[in-house]
Scaffold this active site. Structure first.
Site, PDB file in Angstrom:
ATOM      1  N   GLU A  56       0.957  -1.119  -0.012  1.00  0.00           N
ATOM      2  CA  GLU A  56       0.083   0.100   0.033  1.00  0.00           C
ATOM      3  C   GLU A  56       0.770   1.414  -0.046  1.00  0.00           C
ATOM      4  O   GLU A  56       1.459   1.474   1.049  1.00  0.00           O
ATOM      5  CB  GLU A  56      -0.898   0.117   1.203  1.00  0.00           C
ATOM      6  CG  GLU A  56      -1.656  -1.199   1.499  1.00  0.00           C
ATOM      7  CD  GLU A  56      -3.029  -0.909   0.577  1.00  0.00           C
ATOM      8  OE1 GLU A  56      -3.210  -0.057   0.030  1.00  0.00           O
ATOM      9  OE2 GLU A  56      -3.919  -1.836   0.491  1.00  0.00           O
ATOM     10  N   CYS A  80      -2.014   9.484   2.442  1.00  0.00           N
ATOM     11  CA  CYS A  80      -1.701   9.101   1.187  1.00  0.00           C
ATOM     12  C   CYS A  80      -2.532   9.374   0.093  1.00  0.00           C
ATOM     13  O   CYS A  80      -2.212   9.570  -1.042  1.00  0.00           O
ATOM     14  CB  CYS A  80      -1.513   7.414   1.148  1.00  0.00           C
ATOM     15  SG  CYS A  80      -2.951   6.550   1.940  1.00  0.00           S
TER      16      CYS A  80
HETATM   17  P1  NAD Z   1       8.190   4.827   5.025  1.00  0.00           P
HETATM   18  O1  NAD Z   1       8.318   3.944   3.716  1.00  0.00           O
HETATM   19  O2  NAD Z   1       9.108   5.613   5.181  1.00  0.00           O
HETATM   20  O3  NAD Z   1       8.186   3.914   6.111  1.00  0.00           O
HETATM   21  C1  NAD Z   1       6.968   2.985   6.302  1.00  0.00           C
HETATM   22  C2  NAD Z   1       7.615   1.813   7.251  1.00  0.00           C
HETATM   23  O4  NAD Z   1       8.709   1.221   6.444  1.00  0.00           O
HETATM   24  C3  NAD Z   1       8.174   2.150   8.783  1.00  0.00           C
HETATM   25  O5  NAD Z   1       7.513   1.271   9.638  1.00  0.00           O
HETATM   26  C4  NAD Z   1       9.475   2.049   8.554  1.00  0.00           C
HETATM   27  O6  NAD Z   1      10.197   1.995   9.937  1.00  0.00           O
HETATM   28  C5  NAD Z   1       9.781   1.143   7.447  1.00  0.00           C
HETATM   29  N1  NAD Z   1      11.033   1.316   6.551  1.00  0.00           N
HETATM   30  C6  NAD Z   1      11.435   2.601   6.474  1.00  0.00           C
HETATM   31  N2  NAD Z   1      12.499   2.621   5.848  1.00  0.00           N
HETATM   32  C7  NAD Z   1      12.997   1.171   5.649  1.00  0.00           C
HETATM   33  C8  NAD Z   1      13.860   0.560   5.097  1.00  0.00           C
HETATM   34  N3  NAD Z   1      14.887   1.063   4.455  1.00  0.00           N
HETATM   35  N4  NAD Z   1      13.897  -0.797   5.077  1.00  0.00           N
HETATM   36  C9  NAD Z   1      12.844  -1.495   5.723  1.00  0.00           C
HETATM   37  N5  NAD Z   1      12.163  -0.869   6.358  1.00  0.00           N
HETATM   38  C10 NAD Z   1      11.823   0.410   6.400  1.00  0.00           C
HETATM   39  O7  NAD Z   1       6.719   5.546   4.863  1.00  0.00           O
HETATM   40  P2  NAD Z   1       6.437   6.754   5.986  1.00  0.00           P
HETATM   41  O8  NAD Z   1       7.345   7.848   5.907  1.00  0.00           O
HETATM   42  O9  NAD Z   1       6.173   6.126   7.348  1.00  0.00           O
HETATM   43  O10 NAD Z   1       4.973   6.884   5.305  1.00  0.00           O
HETATM   44  C11 NAD Z   1       4.577   7.827   4.482  1.00  0.00           C
HETATM   45  C12 NAD Z   1       4.396   7.079   3.128  1.00  0.00           C
HETATM   46  O11 NAD Z   1       3.540   6.079   3.083  1.00  0.00           O
HETATM   47  C13 NAD Z   1       3.934   7.975   2.002  1.00  0.00           C
HETATM   48  O12 NAD Z   1       4.585   7.854   0.610  1.00  0.00           O
HETATM   49  C14 NAD Z   1       2.597   7.516   1.775  1.00  0.00           C
HETATM   50  O13 NAD Z   1       1.625   7.977   0.641  1.00  0.00           O
HETATM   51  C15 NAD Z   1       2.540   6.284   2.181  1.00  0.00           C
HETATM   52  N6  NAD Z   1       1.213   5.795   2.705  1.00  0.00           N
HETATM   53  C16 NAD Z   1       0.456   5.006   1.905  1.00  0.00           C
HETATM   54  C17 NAD Z   1      -0.815   4.528   2.255  1.00  0.00           C
HETATM   55  C18 NAD Z   1      -1.582   3.591   1.574  1.00  0.00           C
HETATM   56  O14 NAD Z   1      -2.662   2.951   2.126  1.00  0.00           O
HETATM   57  N7  NAD Z   1      -1.629   3.239   0.326  1.00  0.00           N
HETATM   58  C19 NAD Z   1      -1.177   5.027   3.615  1.00  0.00           C
HETATM   59  C20 NAD Z   1      -0.474   5.737   4.352  1.00  0.00           C
HETATM   60  C21 NAD Z   1       0.702   6.140   3.833  1.00  0.00           C
END
Ligand code: NAD
Length: 476
Positions: free
Chosen positions: A222, A256
């Site tokens: 997602e 998002c």
């Molecule tokens: P992110 O991708 O930075 O982090 C998400 C999760 O991944 C966190 O738990 C984090 O600890 C982990 N993570 C981060 N870097 C990692 C790595 N290198 N390796 C493994 N795990 C890692 O996202 P965010 O900043 O927490 O959230 C914002 C993003 O999420 C935006 O792009 C938003 O559009 C998206 N989002 C999508 C939805 C959806 O339903 N499609 C909903 C909410 C947010």
């Protein structure tokens, strides 16, 4: 902003490996529970979740000053409605899904049995930390999996409360919540889960998919992206401005499915901007900084990122038509409207994820569609129009995860709709049945209750058998 943060627990690889082994050993016991037992589990989850309603509100205020009402709307209601929907439908979802039998297979009955995938991992982001953690968790439990949950480290107060809830509701060989950031995530991603449900950025989504490929683990991703909104010449401008302003500013734009930017038909653009300004004042007064309804950007890094996008747009010639002020020490940015942004500017390329709304104009809907289709597929695309031909042309001419007509963001609240993106904005779907399906394996069951007519086709082959297969190819 001076915010207290609880200490983040860390886990060794050995501890995480042991947790995985325990959940793996228990997967068949959990997977063989019946609908009544799973519904009981969901009822317990529901009851304890509501006991923590106030604690969640307090944690989210500490994390990014989110208003208690918005927590109720976007974090509590969304989880309770998913719980209710799942409890109401689970017996049917878990039942036999009968399929028709082709004539050639006469003497048999077939059905689909949705079995648990096994041990699954849920990784969630910070922007709706509760909904985006517990929503998939409800689906994973409903489908009969054992689960490891890894919430975001960016909202540590909320993560701590969620951990308390999980520990109170579930046995440690059933569901475990592990806190932590990238290091914890990396260890988890190296394990052979049976499914990973990841919500977060497209950048990290690629890392998750690459890790999953090593074990051929299935994934639901997602992800994010830039969701465009189109306001055509027939749109109800007041309705468009009222809802776009509202949804863009919920959670301080960190959604998002926020309307990332708006394309307004040129002749109604000024009317739209005037209307947006009116609604901004109505919702957040002349000074949003003083309004408790207005949240903050989650942390200094994210503030800097959104502010850079804003400053870069101004340097390239964008005009500020509302807001534009910020207070870095509080991660605060005004609700801001920009116009006249040159295409190719960073703010038109990167997901904004903050309270800045670029408003661009268009004259020809076909040209706009061509332009939109040159970009990555968004998570959502919104249409404000009263012209059915335009609405059809946009829906048929574009590709996206979801669409609202004369609204934005609200499709998330309908558990009967699949929620998710397409390619860059995601793979697979969540919510209601679609979440249950993501966490299940659709097992094909073929039951031969009478000798099969096909058995006359066993070797040795001869002209008679050839004649039968010829007829089958022609008529069946
Ligand atoms: P992110 O991708 O930075 O982090 C998400 C999760 O991944 C966190 O738990 C984090 O600890 C982990 N993570 C981060 N870097 C990692 C790595 N290198 N390796 C493994 N795990 C890692 O996202 P965010 O900043 O927490 O959230 C914002 C993003 O999420 C935006 O792009 C938003 O559009 C998206 N989002 C999508 C939805 C959806 O339903 N499609 C909903 C909410 C947010």
């Amino acid at each position: 902003m001076n915010r207290p943060s609880p200490a983040m627990p860390t886990y060794t690889r050995e501890e995480i490996d042991n947790t995985f082994i325990i959940l793996k050993a228990n997967q068949f016991a959990v997977g063989s529970t019946n609908a009544r037992e799973r519904i009981e589990k969901l009822k317990k989850f529901h009851r304890i979740f509501l006991q923590y309603r106030q604690a969640i509100k307090e944690a989210m205020f500490l994390d990014f000053r989110k208003h208690a009402f918005e927590v109720d709307l976007t974090e509590i209601y969304t989880v309770t409605s998913e719980l209710k929907h799942t409890k109401r439908n689970l017996r049917r979802w878990m039942g036999k899904h009968s399929t028709p039998t082709p004539l050639a297979l006469i003497g048999s009955r077939s059905y689909i049995h949705y079995e648990a995938k096994g041990v699954v991992l849920i990784i969630s982001p910070w922007n709706f930390p509760v909904t985006l953690t517990f929503g998939p968790l409800i689906a994973a439990i409903a489908a009969g999996n054992t689960v490891i949950v890894k919430p975001s480290e960016q909202t540590p107060n909320t993560a701590l409360v969620m951990q308390q809830i999980v520990e109170e509701v579930f046995e440690p060989d059933e569901v475990v919540l592990l806190q932590g950031g990238i290091e914890t995530s990396k260890i988890l991603l190296s394990l052979p889960f049976n499914h990973i449900f990841f919500t977060g950025s497209s950048r990290v989504g690629k890392i998750v998919m690459e890790s999953a490929a090593k074990h051929l683990t299935s994934v639901t991703l997602e992800l994010g992206g830039k969701s465009p909104t189109i306001v055509d010449e027939t749109a109800n401008i007041d309705q468009a401005a009222r809802t776009i302003t509202w949804v863009k500013c919920i959670n301080n734009g960190q959604i998002c499915i926020a309307p990332d930017h708006v394309w307004v038909y040129e002749k109604v653009k000024e009317k739209f901007i005037i209307s947006v300004n009116l609604y901004l004042k109505k919702y957040y007064s002349e000074d949003a900084h003083k309004e408790p309804s207005y949240a903050r950007l989650v942390n200094e890094n994210h503030f800097k990122k959104v502010n850079e996008l804003f400053k870069n747009a101004i340097e390239k010639g964008a005009k500020v038509r509302a807001g534009g002020q910020s207070k870095g020490e509080e991660n605060y940015m005004d609700p801001t409207v920009l116009t006249d942004i040159p295409e190719g500017t960073d703010i038109m390329k990167e997901e904004i994820f903050g309270p800045v709304l670029p408003v661009q104009s268009f004259q020809n809907i076909s040209e706009l569609i061509t332009q939109l289709n040159k970009k990555e597929k968004p998570l959502a695309l919104y249409i404000y129009s009263r012209n059915q031909k335009n609405i059809r042309q946009i829906i048929e001419g574009t590709r996206t995860g979801g669409t609202c007509i004369n609204s934005c963001g609200i499709h998330f609240f309908n558990n009967n709709l699949p929620f998710g993106g397409s390619n860059f904005s995601g793979i697979g779907k969540g919510h209601g049945w679609f979440g249950f399906e993501s966490f299940s394996n659709a097992r094909a069951v073929y039951n031969q209750f009478m000798p099969s007519a096909l058995e006359i086709l066993v070797p040795p082959y001869n002209r008679f058998k050839q004649r039968i297969i010829d007829l089958a190819i022609k008529y069946l």
